[in-house]
Scaffold this motif. Structure first.
Motif, PDB file in Angstrom:
ATOM      1  N   TYR A 260       0.833  -1.209   0.000  1.00 50.42           N
ATOM      2  CA  TYR A 260       0.000   0.000   0.000  1.00 50.42           C
ATOM      3  C   TYR A 260       0.866   1.257   0.000  1.00 50.42           C
ATOM      4  O   TYR A 260       0.603   2.219  -0.707  1.00 50.42           O
TER       5      TYR A 260
ATOM      6  N   THR B  63       0.989   5.245  -1.896  1.00 56.42           N
ATOM      7  CA  THR B  63       0.633   6.476  -1.209  1.00 56.42           C
ATOM      8  C   THR B  63       1.806   7.116  -0.494  1.00 56.42           C
ATOM      9  O   THR B  63       1.957   8.329  -0.497  1.00 56.42           O
TER      10      THR B  63
ATOM     11  N   TYR C 202      -7.458   8.178   0.075  1.00 51.59           N
ATOM     12  CA  TYR C 202      -6.254   7.692  -0.596  1.00 51.59           C
ATOM     13  C   TYR C 202      -5.009   8.489  -0.214  1.00 51.59           C
ATOM     14  O   TYR C 202      -4.008   7.932   0.231  1.00 51.59           O
ATOM     15  N   HIS C 203      -5.043   9.811  -0.353  1.00 47.56           N
ATOM     16  CA  HIS C 203      -3.878  10.636  -0.063  1.00 47.56           C
ATOM     17  C   HIS C 203      -4.031  11.478   1.198  1.00 47.56           C
ATOM     18  O   HIS C 203      -3.093  12.183   1.572  1.00 47.56           O
TER      19      HIS C 203
END
Length: 241
Positions: free
Chosen positions: A27, A31, A193-194
């Motif tokens: 992951y 990111t 996500y970010h």
């Protein structure tokens, strides 16, 4: 501060030994733990700073206040990064407590008028950041930073009056800077996500020598300024690698 450093070191060793191959590593390749953030929260004066007792230093009458600032870190591994922050802290002075203590300490006066500006500090710091994730969305975070802690002691005026007697104290402001350590422990929650939310408990402390004029006389005043901060930060996370 030595306990903060030991805690930071122990958590890093545990992460390195026991959690090197968790699913979040894949992951992070997308990111990244590196981030920039804006933060703010509650600043609580500790020890003699804000104790509201009778030595009449303005800093000892500091109320709980607020802090705000910016921070960011570049993570050169998935868990350890280097970065910095700059935080501004604002503490109004409890003029009612200051007035009451003046009247108790000087019974020859029966009236007091107190006008004191806020106590303010600035903490520009750099150092090491740790991010110890347990899943894709949750992580424990730590900071161990150092830098210059800058304090502005406020100016103020105290007017005491009694039967046929008036006493006036006019005290100027002073600015002092000193080296300090800044430690932090908290959590990171990443629902998007970010973007992530950071919640931290942080501690900073230093001794200052304030040089100023009181009724035209030069004064050097020693003051311990120590605060516990509870902050929330909204961060944008990225992967520069």
């Amino acid at each position: 501060m030595k306990y903060s450093f030991l805690f930071f070191l122990i958590m890093f060793i545990l992460q390195s030994v026991f959690l090197p191959n968790m699913a979040y590593s894949q992951y992070y390749r997308y990111t990244g733990p590196s981030y920039v953030a804006i933060n703010g929260g509650y600043s609580h004066p500790m020890s003699v700073f804000g104790r509201k007792k009778s030595d009449f230093k303005f800093g000892t009458y500091a109320n709980p206040g607020m802090n705000m600032g910016f921070e960011g870190a570049y993570f050169y591994t998935e868990n350890i990064g280097f970065g910095g922050l700059i935080n501004f802290h604002y503490h109004a002075i409890d003029v009612d407590s200051l007035k009451s203590n003046y009247l108790l300490s000087f019974p020859e006066y029966d009236q007091a008028i107190v006008d004191v500006k806020p106590f303010m500090t600035l903490a520009p710091m750099i150092g090491f950041f740790a991010d110890l994730p347990t899943s894709e969305k949750f992580s424990f975070t730590f900071k161990l930073l150092s830098g210059f802690y800058i304090a502005r002691k406020p100016e103020g005026n105290v007017l005491l009056a009694g039967p046929g007697v008036i006493k006036n104290n006019d005290e100027q402001f002073a600015v002092s800077a000193n080296f300090a350590l800044y430690s932090s422990a908290g959590i990171r929650f990443s629902p998007f996500y970010h973007w992530s939310l950071h919640l931290n408990a942080e501690f900073v402390s230093s001794n200052f020598n304030f040089e100023f004029e009181n009724d035209g006389k030069d004064v050097i005043q020693k003051q311990l300024v120590r605060s516990m901060l509870f902050t929330a930060a909204i961060a944008y996370r990225f992967n520069p690698r």
